[in-house]
Design an enzyme around this catalytic site. Structure first.
Site, PDB file in Angstrom:
ATOM      1  N   LYS A   1      53.344   3.866 -41.370  1.00  0.00           N
ATOM      2  CA  LYS A   1      52.945   2.805 -40.429  1.00  0.00           C
ATOM      3  C   LYS A   1      52.801   3.383 -39.023  1.00  0.00           C
ATOM      4  CE  LYS A   1      52.856  -0.776 -43.221  1.00  0.00           C
ATOM      5  NZ  LYS A   1      51.585  -1.480 -43.525  1.00  0.00           N
ATOM      6  N   ARG A   2      52.560   4.673 -38.967  1.00  0.00           N
ATOM      7  CA  ARG A   2      52.348   5.377 -37.688  1.00  0.00           C
ATOM      8  C   ARG A   2      53.518   5.158 -36.725  1.00  0.00           C
ATOM      9  NH1 ARG A   2      49.577   6.667 -41.528  1.00  0.00           N
ATOM     10  NH2 ARG A   2      47.303   6.799 -41.432  1.00  0.00           N
TER      11      ARG A   2
ATOM     12  N   ALA B   1      52.659   4.217 -32.812  1.00  0.00           N
ATOM     13  CA  ALA B   1      51.553   3.254 -32.642  1.00  0.00           C
ATOM     14  C   ALA B   1      51.971   2.006 -31.895  1.00  0.00           C
ATOM     15  CB  ALA B   1      51.000   2.880 -34.009  1.00  0.00           C
TER      16      ALA B   1
ATOM     17  N   LEU C   1      54.281  -1.440 -30.796  1.00  0.00           N
ATOM     18  CA  LEU C   1      54.886  -2.606 -31.452  1.00  0.00           C
ATOM     19  C   LEU C   1      54.326  -2.790 -32.863  1.00  0.00           C
ATOM     20  CD1 LEU C   1      56.514  -5.325 -31.049  1.00  0.00           C
ATOM     21  CD2 LEU C   1      54.315  -6.321 -30.393  1.00  0.00           C
TER      22      LEU C   1
ATOM     23  N   GLU D   1      55.631   3.041 -23.928  1.00  0.00           N
ATOM     24  CA  GLU D   1      56.806   2.499 -23.221  1.00  0.00           C
ATOM     25  C   GLU D   1      58.072   3.256 -23.636  1.00  0.00           C
ATOM     26  OE1 GLU D   1      55.907  -1.722 -24.371  1.00  0.00           O
ATOM     27  OE2 GLU D   1      56.130  -2.032 -22.218  1.00  0.00           O
TER      28      GLU D   1
ATOM     29  N   GLU E   1      47.467  -3.299 -25.591  1.00  0.00           N
ATOM     30  CA  GLU E   1      47.916  -4.693 -25.389  1.00  0.00           C
ATOM     31  C   GLU E   1      46.810  -5.535 -24.770  1.00  0.00           C
ATOM     32  OE1 GLU E   1      49.654  -2.000 -24.687  1.00  0.00           O
ATOM     33  OE2 GLU E   1      51.803  -2.302 -24.957  1.00  0.00           O
TER      34      GLU E   1
ATOM     35  N   ARG F   1      44.489  -6.726 -27.279  1.00  0.00           N
ATOM     36  CA  ARG F   1      45.087  -7.556 -28.343  1.00  0.00           C
ATOM     37  C   ARG F   1      45.485  -8.935 -27.817  1.00  0.00           C
ATOM     38  NH1 ARG F   1      43.681  -3.965 -31.731  1.00  0.00           N
ATOM     39  NH2 ARG F   1      44.777  -1.984 -31.868  1.00  0.00           N
TER      40      ARG F   1
ATOM     41  N   GLY G   1      55.635  -5.384 -22.972  1.00  0.00           N
ATOM     42  CA  GLY G   1      56.895  -6.130 -22.990  1.00  0.00           C
ATOM     43  C   GLY G   1      58.106  -5.230 -23.069  1.00  0.00           C
TER      44      GLY G   1
HETATM   45  C1  1HE Z   1      50.440  -0.636 -37.823  1.00  0.00           C
HETATM   46  C2  1HE Z   1      50.370  -0.352 -36.425  1.00  0.00           C
HETATM   47  C3  1HE Z   1      51.016  -1.270 -35.557  1.00  0.00           C
HETATM   48  C4  1HE Z   1      49.311   1.200 -37.480  1.00  0.00           C
HETATM   49  N1  1HE Z   1      51.637  -2.332 -36.080  1.00  0.00           N
HETATM   50  N2  1HE Z   1      51.078  -1.698 -38.287  1.00  0.00           N
HETATM   51  N3  1HE Z   1      49.528  -0.988 -31.086  1.00  0.00           N
HETATM   52  C5  1HE Z   1      48.231  -0.899 -31.330  1.00  0.00           C
HETATM   53  O1  1HE Z   1      47.455  -1.780 -31.092  1.00  0.00           O
HETATM   54  C6  1HE Z   1      47.801   0.361 -32.041  1.00  0.00           C
HETATM   55  C7  1HE Z   1      47.384   0.024 -33.463  1.00  0.00           C
HETATM   56  N4  1HE Z   1      47.206   1.201 -34.300  1.00  0.00           N
HETATM   57  C8  1HE Z   1      46.116   2.008 -34.193  1.00  0.00           C
HETATM   58  O2  1HE Z   1      45.278   1.904 -33.310  1.00  0.00           O
HETATM   59  C9  1HE Z   1      45.997   3.071 -35.235  1.00  0.00           C
HETATM   60  O3  1HE Z   1      46.791   2.717 -36.353  1.00  0.00           O
HETATM   61  C10 1HE Z   1      46.436   4.486 -34.765  1.00  0.00           C
HETATM   62  C11 1HE Z   1      45.406   5.038 -33.766  1.00  0.00           C
HETATM   63  C12 1HE Z   1      47.810   4.492 -34.154  1.00  0.00           C
HETATM   64  C13 1HE Z   1      46.478   5.439 -36.006  1.00  0.00           C
HETATM   65  O4  1HE Z   1      45.267   5.378 -36.719  1.00  0.00           O
HETATM   66  P1  1HE Z   1      45.210   5.895 -38.236  1.00  0.00           P
HETATM   67  O5  1HE Z   1      43.781   5.821 -38.686  1.00  0.00           O
HETATM   68  O6  1HE Z   1      45.903   7.204 -38.341  1.00  0.00           O
HETATM   69  O7  1HE Z   1      46.130   4.853 -39.091  1.00  0.00           O
HETATM   70  P2  1HE Z   1      45.756   3.380 -39.612  1.00  0.00           P
HETATM   71  O8  1HE Z   1      44.966   3.479 -40.873  1.00  0.00           O
HETATM   72  O9  1HE Z   1      45.166   2.549 -38.544  1.00  0.00           O
HETATM   73  O10 1HE Z   1      47.200   2.778 -39.910  1.00  0.00           O
HETATM   74  C14 1HE Z   1      47.984   3.201 -41.026  1.00  0.00           C
HETATM   75  C15 1HE Z   1      48.881   2.038 -41.395  1.00  0.00           C
HETATM   76  O11 1HE Z   1      49.761   1.770 -40.293  1.00  0.00           O
HETATM   77  C16 1HE Z   1      48.112   0.750 -41.630  1.00  0.00           C
HETATM   78  O12 1HE Z   1      48.850   0.000 -42.585  1.00  0.00           O
HETATM   79  P3  1HE Z   1      48.390  -0.072 -44.142  1.00  0.00           P
HETATM   80  O13 1HE Z   1      49.423  -0.939 -44.792  1.00  0.00           O
HETATM   81  O14 1HE Z   1      46.995  -0.669 -44.123  1.00  0.00           O
HETATM   82  O15 1HE Z   1      48.395   1.356 -44.622  1.00  0.00           O
HETATM   83  C17 1HE Z   1      48.191   0.050 -40.292  1.00  0.00           C
HETATM   84  O16 1HE Z   1      48.053  -1.353 -40.391  1.00  0.00           O
HETATM   85  C18 1HE Z   1      49.606   0.430 -39.867  1.00  0.00           C
HETATM   86  N5  1HE Z   1      49.760   0.340 -38.425  1.00  0.00           N
HETATM   87  N6  1HE Z   1      49.671   0.780 -36.245  1.00  0.00           N
HETATM   88  C19 1HE Z   1      51.669  -2.524 -37.430  1.00  0.00           C
HETATM   89  N7  1HE Z   1      51.027  -1.071 -34.229  1.00  0.00           N
HETATM   90  C20 1HE Z   1      57.137  -4.480 -26.551  1.00  0.00           C
HETATM   91  S1  1HE Z   1      55.535  -4.937 -26.406  1.00  0.00           S
HETATM   92  C21 1HE Z   1      54.562  -3.605 -26.952  1.00  0.00           C
HETATM   93  C22 1HE Z   1      53.210  -4.120 -27.308  1.00  0.00           C
HETATM   94  C23 1HE Z   1      52.415  -3.131 -28.077  1.00  0.00           C
HETATM   95  O17 1HE Z   1      52.853  -2.061 -28.420  1.00  0.00           O
HETATM   96  S2  1HE Z   1      50.847  -3.652 -28.467  1.00  0.00           S
HETATM   97  C24 1HE Z   1      50.071  -2.227 -29.091  1.00  0.00           C
HETATM   98  C25 1HE Z   1      50.191  -2.160 -30.574  1.00  0.00           C
END
Ligand code: 1HE
Length: 265
Positions: free
Chosen positions: A32-33, A69, A71, A119, A139, A142, A147
């Site tokens: 889940k990265r 990755a 939250l 963060e 964020e 999205r 946070g």
């Molecule tokens: C996740 C998450 C996640 C991956 N929450 N499940 N963060 C983001 O908006 C970043 C979202 N993630 C990405 O942009 C990409 O996953 C990555 C660039 C980090 C990596 O890409 P990649 O191609 O290597 O992996 P993937 O195919 O996108 O993800 C692999 C799996 O991890 C997949 O699940 P699967 O069950 O389909 O295999 C994804 O859904 C899962 N995954 N990132 C949940 N973030 C205190 S407030 C803080 C607020 C924030 O941090 S918002 C930003 C959130």
């Protein structure tokens, strides 16, 4: 390496490995990265709290191709406003425990260092970014806000105007540019962040513990004080640090020709 201490069972999302004077804390949810679920965050908190007082510095790293990755978005969907407030405050507590803990923490960064992952990284004291690292705050895209203390810590590194741009436009900084802006103090070749972070942590662990503690607790606070208050805080901390027997012994070592000289390389 302290052979009595081994990484936790692989089923855990976080492990702590003790290696002599340092501890290595690993995020272990690569499928889940290393997305930061509530369970994983509780384990991060417990991992840092478990580090024994014999350890002088820690390294934070993530398994797999990405540091983190951010939250775990799958846990966001059901949260209401009150839950959201408490969730954010729980991150503040956990990351503040890292920033203002007993020992310096060196983050080894690679791949995605995004959202809550950034963060988390910025709550550490030193960041080493390898060439695969990239920094972003998704964020903004999205429909949410940082946070985990990002709005407090990130502008101190890169300025509020750059953070604003990252969140408004989804801008992603690659390693070289991100390091030049201030996201990390060290930029290394792909795959070398962990070994460099370990070397830095081992070096830090050779300092007097009170010096390290003074630096991580006093310096950021002095930076936010008016100059007159800062001078007073500095005076008090330097007096305490220099009165420690270890400080006296180190100065005596130098004066008697045993201490290391400062060298340019
Ligand atoms: C996740 C998450 C996640 C991956 N929450 N499940 N963060 C983001 O908006 C970043 C979202 N993630 C990405 O942009 C990409 O996953 C990555 C660039 C980090 C990596 O890409 P990649 O191609 O290597 O992996 P993937 O195919 O996108 O993800 C692999 C799996 O991890 C997949 O699940 P699967 O069950 O389909 O295999 C994804 O859904 C899962 N995954 N990132 C949940 N973030 C205190 S407030 C803080 C607020 C924030 O941090 S918002 C930003 C959130």
């Amino acid at each position: 390496m302290d052979v009595t201490s081994k990484p936790d069972a692989p089923a855990s999302d976080v492990s702590v490995e003790l290696r002599g004077a340092i501890a290595i804390v690993r995020l272990q949810r690569p499928h889940k990265r290393n997305a930061l679920s509530d369970g994983l965050m509780a384990q991060v908190d417990a991992a840092f709290a478990s580090i024994p007082t014999s350890v002088g510095a820690a390294v934070l790293t993530g398994d797999g191709e990405h540091f983190c990755a951010g939250l775990d978005l799958s846990e966001l969907k059901e949260r209401d406003a009150v839950d959201g407030l408490h969730h954010s405050r729980s991150w503040h507590r956990i990351l503040t425990n890292i920033e203002f803990g007993r020992i310096p923490v060196v983050a080894a960064l690679h791949g995605a260092v995004v959202g809550g992952g950034l963060e988390l990284a910025t709550s550490c004291h030193i960041r080493v970014a390898d060439d695969t690292s990239f920094f972003a705050l998704p964020e903004g895209s999205r429909g949410i806000f940082v946070g985990g203390g990002g709005s407090v810590r990130i502008p101190k590194l890169i300025g509020a105007h750059r953070m604003l741009d990252m969140m408004l436009t989804g801008r992603v900084y690659k390693a070289a540019e991100g390091v030049a802006l201030g996201f990390a103090q060290y930029h290394v070749a792909a795959g070398e962040a962990l070994s460099k972070a370990i070397a830095i942590a081992e070096r830090i662990a050779t300092n007097a513990p009170m010096t390290n503690y003074s630096l991580i607790h006093a310096l950021p606070r002095i930076a936010e004080q008016p100059a007159d208050h800062g001078f007073m805080t500095e005076g008090l901390i330097s007096a305490i640090a220099q009165s420690a027997p270890e400080a006296k012994a180190r100065v005596r070592d130098f004066l008697e020709g045993r201490g290391a000289k400062v060298k340019a390389s």
